[in-house]
Design a protein around this motif. Structure first.
Motif, PDB file in Angstrom:
ATOM      1  N   ALA A   1       0.932  -1.131   0.105  1.00  0.00           N
ATOM      2  CA  ALA A   1       0.117  -0.050  -0.073  1.00  0.00           C
ATOM      3  C   ALA A   1       0.717   1.268   0.081  1.00  0.00           C
ATOM      4  CB  ALA A   1      -0.947   0.056   1.265  1.00  0.00           C
ATOM      5  N   SER A   2       0.201   2.259  -0.511  1.00  0.00           N
ATOM      6  CA  SER A   2       0.939   3.602  -0.634  1.00  0.00           C
ATOM      7  C   SER A   2       1.290   4.258   0.823  1.00  0.00           C
ATOM      8  CB  SER A   2       0.512   4.437  -1.500  1.00  0.00           C
ATOM      9  OG  SER A   2      -0.905   5.014  -0.964  1.00  0.00           O
ATOM     10  N   LEU A   3       1.882   5.085   0.873  1.00  0.00           N
ATOM     11  CA  LEU A   3       1.946   5.891   2.280  1.00  0.00           C
ATOM     12  C   LEU A   3       0.926   6.308   2.577  1.00  0.00           C
ATOM     13  CD1 LEU A   3       4.034   6.807   4.502  1.00  0.00           C
ATOM     14  CD2 LEU A   3       4.511   8.796   3.102  1.00  0.00           C
ATOM     15  N   GLN A   4       0.189   6.922   1.791  1.00  0.00           N
ATOM     16  CA  GLN A   4      -1.117   7.660   2.294  1.00  0.00           C
ATOM     17  C   GLN A   4      -2.299   6.560   2.686  1.00  0.00           C
ATOM     18  OE1 GLN A   4      -3.170   9.384  -1.066  1.00  0.00           O
ATOM     19  NE2 GLN A   4      -4.216  11.064   0.084  1.00  0.00           N
TER      20      GLN A   4
ATOM     21  N   ILE B   1      -4.225  10.384   9.404  1.00  0.00           N
ATOM     22  CA  ILE B   1      -4.910  11.475   8.602  1.00  0.00           C
ATOM     23  C   ILE B   1      -6.347  10.557   8.244  1.00  0.00           C
ATOM     24  CG2 ILE B   1      -2.740  12.198   7.520  1.00  0.00           C
ATOM     25  CD1 ILE B   1      -3.374  10.660   5.033  1.00  0.00           C
ATOM     26  N   ASP B   2      -7.229  11.793   8.002  1.00  0.00           N
ATOM     27  CA  ASP B   2      -8.651  11.242   7.497  1.00  0.00           C
ATOM     28  C   ASP B   2      -8.714  11.263   5.965  1.00  0.00           C
ATOM     29  OD1 ASP B   2      -8.589  13.913   7.257  1.00  0.00           O
ATOM     30  OD2 ASP B   2     -10.502  14.493   8.287  1.00  0.00           O
ATOM     31  N   ALA B   3      -9.610  10.717   5.380  1.00  0.00           N
ATOM     32  CA  ALA B   3     -10.020  10.707   4.235  1.00  0.00           C
ATOM     33  C   ALA B   3     -10.107  12.044   3.583  1.00  0.00           C
ATOM     34  CB  ALA B   3     -11.311   9.932   4.018  1.00  0.00           C
TER      35      ALA B   3
ATOM     36  N   GLN C   1      -7.880  15.729  -0.567  1.00  0.00           N
ATOM     37  CA  GLN C   1      -7.363  17.081  -0.807  1.00  0.00           C
ATOM     38  C   GLN C   1      -5.897  17.252  -1.247  1.00  0.00           C
ATOM     39  OE1 GLN C   1      -8.029  19.921   2.436  1.00  0.00           O
ATOM     40  NE2 GLN C   1      -7.351  21.591   1.115  1.00  0.00           N
ATOM     41  N   ALA C   2      -5.011  16.448  -0.596  1.00  0.00           N
ATOM     42  CA  ALA C   2      -3.634  16.212  -1.025  1.00  0.00           C
ATOM     43  C   ALA C   2      -3.388  15.735  -2.530  1.00  0.00           C
ATOM     44  CB  ALA C   2      -2.985  15.438  -0.070  1.00  0.00           C
ATOM     45  N   ASN C   3      -4.450  14.602  -2.825  1.00  0.00           N
ATOM     46  CA  ASN C   3      -4.268  14.295  -3.969  1.00  0.00           C
ATOM     47  C   ASN C   3      -4.838  15.262  -5.110  1.00  0.00           C
ATOM     48  OD1 ASN C   3      -3.433  11.608  -3.572  1.00  0.00           O
ATOM     49  ND2 ASN C   3      -5.522  10.862  -3.301  1.00  0.00           N
ATOM     50  N   LYS C   4      -5.840  15.997  -4.994  1.00  0.00           N
ATOM     51  CA  LYS C   4      -6.258  17.080  -5.576  1.00  0.00           C
ATOM     52  C   LYS C   4      -5.275  18.141  -5.924  1.00  0.00           C
ATOM     53  CE  LYS C   4     -10.310  20.261  -6.073  1.00  0.00           C
ATOM     54  NZ  LYS C   4     -11.387  20.680  -5.312  1.00  0.00           N
TER      55      LYS C   4
END
Length: 181
Positions: A2-5, A14-16, A21-24
């Protein structure tokens, strides 16, 4: 794997909403970079490349200095060998004289025979420096030494025919070559 996120989400750090928002933001940055046709500059790679180039330049300079020092040592060894192999007897004994010469700003003297003194004055022999002392060698050897390093040859006279000027009032008074001072 799995990725770090994903790992941070499972751990509850962290929450979803923050992950979306980070991906965006990441997609926006890549779109802006792609549209503006600017390459993404990796500063770390750039600084590492610059450091590598500077190190290579320093290494080249050090190698050049080392080669130059080795070459100077080799020349000094050649000169020493030439002097030691071709040194002439000064002939100092009962009928010897002092031959005075200048070494830089100092006036030095060596005791030689009258014959050796005449040969030095005529330019057949030359005075060269070996360590702290002085030796007499043939003129041909002195020329070879001068090709390698001129500072080792102290006295190397040449016989020149001087043309007297027609108007010179002292043309009849020639200065002798073997003048002792």
């Amino acid at each position: 794997m799995a990725s770090l996120q994903d790992q941070l989400l499972k751990a509850g750090l962290i929450d979803a909403k923050k992950a979306k928002q980070a991906n965006k933001e990441k997609r926006k940055e890549t779109n802006v970079a792609r549209r503006s046709n600017e390459e993404v500059v990796d500063e770390i790679k750039q600084s590492a490349e610059q450091a590598r180039q500077e190190k290579a330049e320093r290494d080249r300079e050090l190698n050049r200095q080392r080669d130059q020092e080795l070459q100077q040592k080799a020349i000094a060894a050649q000169i020493k060998q030439l002097i030691e192999n071709h040194r002439q007897s000064k002939g100092a004994g009962e009928g010897d004289v002092e031959y005075n010469f200048s070494d830089g700003k100092l006036i030095k003297k060596i005791r030689v025979s009258k014959l050796v003194q005449e040969q030095i004055v005529r330019g057949v022999l030359a005075v060269v420096k070996l360590g702290e002392g002085y030796e007499v060698v043939p003129r041909i050897v002195a020329d070879k030494i001068a090709q390698r390093d001129e500072k080792f040859v102290i006295v190397a006279n040449t016989k020149t025919q001087q043309q007297a000027d027609e108007d010179d009032p002292y043309k009849d008074y020639v200065i002798p070559d073997d003048l002792m001072w």
